[in-house]
Design a protein around this motif. Sequence first.
Motif, PDB file in Angstrom:
ATOM      1  N   VAL A 307      -5.538 -21.664 -24.167  1.00  0.00           N
ATOM      2  CA  VAL A 307      -4.606 -20.788 -23.456  1.00  0.00           C
ATOM      3  C   VAL A 307      -5.020 -20.642 -21.995  1.00  0.00           C
ATOM      4  O   VAL A 307      -4.201 -20.742 -21.075  1.00  0.00           O
ATOM      5  CB  VAL A 307      -4.517 -19.406 -24.144  1.00  0.00           C
ATOM      6  CG1 VAL A 307      -3.738 -18.422 -23.279  1.00  0.00           C
ATOM      7  CG2 VAL A 307      -3.864 -19.535 -25.513  1.00  0.00           C
ATOM      8  N   GLN A 310      -4.245 -23.535 -19.678  1.00  0.00           N
ATOM      9  CA  GLN A 310      -2.842 -23.710 -19.305  1.00  0.00           C
ATOM     10  C   GLN A 310      -2.222 -22.423 -18.767  1.00  0.00           C
ATOM     11  O   GLN A 310      -1.007 -22.350 -18.582  1.00  0.00           O
ATOM     12  CB  GLN A 310      -2.030 -24.174 -20.530  1.00  0.00           C
ATOM     13  CG  GLN A 310      -2.575 -25.419 -21.215  1.00  0.00           C
ATOM     14  CD  GLN A 310      -2.572 -26.635 -20.308  1.00  0.00           C
ATOM     15  OE1 GLN A 310      -1.618 -26.852 -19.558  1.00  0.00           O
ATOM     16  NE2 GLN A 310      -3.639 -27.433 -20.362  1.00  0.00           N
ATOM     17  N   ALA A 311      -3.053 -21.395 -18.538  1.00  0.00           N
ATOM     18  CA  ALA A 311      -2.534 -20.066 -18.202  1.00  0.00           C
ATOM     19  C   ALA A 311      -1.793 -20.065 -16.870  1.00  0.00           C
ATOM     20  O   ALA A 311      -2.179 -20.754 -15.925  1.00  0.00           O
ATOM     21  CB  ALA A 311      -3.674 -19.058 -18.155  1.00  0.00           C
ATOM     22  N   SER A 312      -0.721 -19.280 -16.830  1.00  0.00           N
ATOM     23  CA  SER A 312       0.029 -19.105 -15.583  1.00  0.00           C
ATOM     24  C   SER A 312       0.590 -17.682 -15.509  1.00  0.00           C
ATOM     25  O   SER A 312       0.331 -16.950 -14.559  1.00  0.00           O
ATOM     26  CB  SER A 312       1.156 -20.140 -15.478  1.00  0.00           C
ATOM     27  OG  SER A 312       2.011 -20.066 -16.608  1.00  0.00           O
ATOM     28  N   TRP A 315       0.799 -12.616 -19.135  1.00  0.00           N
ATOM     29  CA  TRP A 315       0.650 -12.377 -20.570  1.00  0.00           C
ATOM     30  C   TRP A 315      -0.279 -13.397 -21.221  1.00  0.00           C
ATOM     31  O   TRP A 315      -0.869 -13.126 -22.279  1.00  0.00           O
ATOM     32  CB  TRP A 315       2.006 -12.375 -21.270  1.00  0.00           C
ATOM     33  CG  TRP A 315       2.718 -13.709 -21.273  1.00  0.00           C
ATOM     34  CD1 TRP A 315       3.655 -14.138 -20.387  1.00  0.00           C
ATOM     35  CD2 TRP A 315       2.549 -14.774 -22.219  1.00  0.00           C
ATOM     36  NE1 TRP A 315       4.078 -15.405 -20.692  1.00  0.00           N
ATOM     37  CE2 TRP A 315       3.419 -15.811 -21.824  1.00  0.00           C
ATOM     38  CE3 TRP A 315       1.759 -14.954 -23.343  1.00  0.00           C
ATOM     39  CZ2 TRP A 315       3.510 -17.020 -22.517  1.00  0.00           C
ATOM     40  CZ3 TRP A 315       1.842 -16.160 -24.044  1.00  0.00           C
ATOM     41  CH2 TRP A 315       2.716 -17.168 -23.631  1.00  0.00           C
ATOM     42  N   THR A 316      -0.430 -14.570 -20.593  1.00  0.00           N
ATOM     43  CA  THR A 316      -1.313 -15.584 -21.171  1.00  0.00           C
ATOM     44  C   THR A 316      -2.773 -15.135 -21.119  1.00  0.00           C
ATOM     45  O   THR A 316      -3.561 -15.464 -22.007  1.00  0.00           O
ATOM     46  CB  THR A 316      -1.145 -16.934 -20.460  1.00  0.00           C
ATOM     47  OG1 THR A 316      -1.376 -16.758 -19.050  1.00  0.00           O
ATOM     48  CG2 THR A 316       0.249 -17.480 -20.664  1.00  0.00           C
ATOM     49  N   LEU A 319      -3.222 -12.736 -23.992  1.00  0.00           N
ATOM     50  CA  LEU A 319      -3.324 -13.497 -25.239  1.00  0.00           C
ATOM     51  C   LEU A 319      -4.706 -14.131 -25.378  1.00  0.00           C
ATOM     52  O   LEU A 319      -5.311 -14.086 -26.457  1.00  0.00           O
ATOM     53  CB  LEU A 319      -2.242 -14.586 -25.268  1.00  0.00           C
ATOM     54  CG  LEU A 319      -2.288 -15.554 -26.463  1.00  0.00           C
ATOM     55  CD1 LEU A 319      -2.149 -14.807 -27.778  1.00  0.00           C
ATOM     56  CD2 LEU A 319      -1.206 -16.630 -26.322  1.00  0.00           C
ATOM     57  N   ALA A 320      -5.218 -14.702 -24.290  1.00  0.00           N
ATOM     58  CA  ALA A 320      -6.538 -15.338 -24.340  1.00  0.00           C
ATOM     59  C   ALA A 320      -7.629 -14.319 -24.657  1.00  0.00           C
ATOM     60  O   ALA A 320      -8.518 -14.582 -25.488  1.00  0.00           O
ATOM     61  CB  ALA A 320      -6.828 -16.038 -23.014  1.00  0.00           C
TER      62      ALA A 320
END
Length: 413
Positions: A307, A310-312, A315-316, A319-320
Amino acid sequence: MRCTIAPMLAFLKRNFRWIAGGFLLTYCSSFGQTYFISASIAEWQALFDLSHGQIGRLYMLATLGSAVTLPFVGRLIDVWSAQRMLRIFMPLLALAAVMAANAASVLMLVLAIYLLRLSGQGMMTHIALTTTGRSFAAARGRAVSLVVLGHQGGEATLPIAFSLLATAFGYQVGWYAAAGLLLVVGLPLAGWAYAQPREPSMAHADDKVAPVDARQWTRREVVADPWFWVLLTGVLAPAFIGTTIFYHQDYLLALQGWPPTLFASSLIVMAATTVVFALLVGQLVDRFGAVRLLPLLLVPLALACLVLSQASAPWTLVLAIFLVGVSYGISSTLLGALWPEVYGTEHLGAVRSLIVSAMVLSTALGPGITGTLIDHGIALPEQMLVMAAYCLLATVALSAAAQALQRRQRVAK
């Protein structure tokens, strides 16, 4: 939920003093953890005119010194009682706190950090988990899952308390308060908790079955066991990767353009998740054994790394960090129960001291290695992809280890 909570409460009531003692020690380990010590980094930098790189290298040097010392002092718990260990290392931790408040030179600061890391992060956790591992057999998973919650308790309360004291009276007062808490509250309560040893017995309601290898391995035998090194590939990953993520939080926020408060707010999610999964895994360990759960150890951490790679969107990150919380919940309980199950309890202090030393070493190397790679143009998201791949490969190795260790346990019986 009721059928899960009620047995846990009954178990806690029966074993309150030993669980409370372990919880208190993991709570007090906070004074030697990075998240507590780092609150004074800015003051020390200003006091001694140190750059970020210089203070980072000093911190790494002190932590490496702790890692080297742990195998020698950690084995003492195999011949000394928990009470005797506490009478040495809790006052030593308090002394380190006083030294941190009064560091008059860089050398004294490094010595203070070394003693904080050794006595706090290292020995408080080592004494708690070694004693708990010995004191419980079939209920080891539940016991460890409750004891390790002291880490989350300390993380949730002590940095805030230190910040309030430092803001009002100066950072030195915060360290004096830490020393006072250790000597006035921690030492007497921990002494009471461990004054009466708990011996696991076949007649005890919590110890009807003991899924422990009948063989009692010495540290030399453990080091010669090839499966020990396979297990280390999984054990070191959460410490290395988790420390890396939190150390580089400002870098990640700036890189992605996320709001400054995002990381702090996501830690609330992580803390709650860690608690829930620590308790859940404690129940699963008691039912299935720690070895059978090994293949699950790194799966959430691998997903967290994917995650972050590829985070941007904001909310990512949440989640991570949620997945990191799942990983911490699993690893804190599973690894606390794993070593006595695999290698027995007679030499557990010597065995665990090796593992704790390796974990402390990984927390020292993680930020240094990844920071150097960032300086050479390899961004952290790219590194996270490599870490995810490592976790997946290590999961395959841990699955093979789990099968081999189960076969060995069956033969031992």
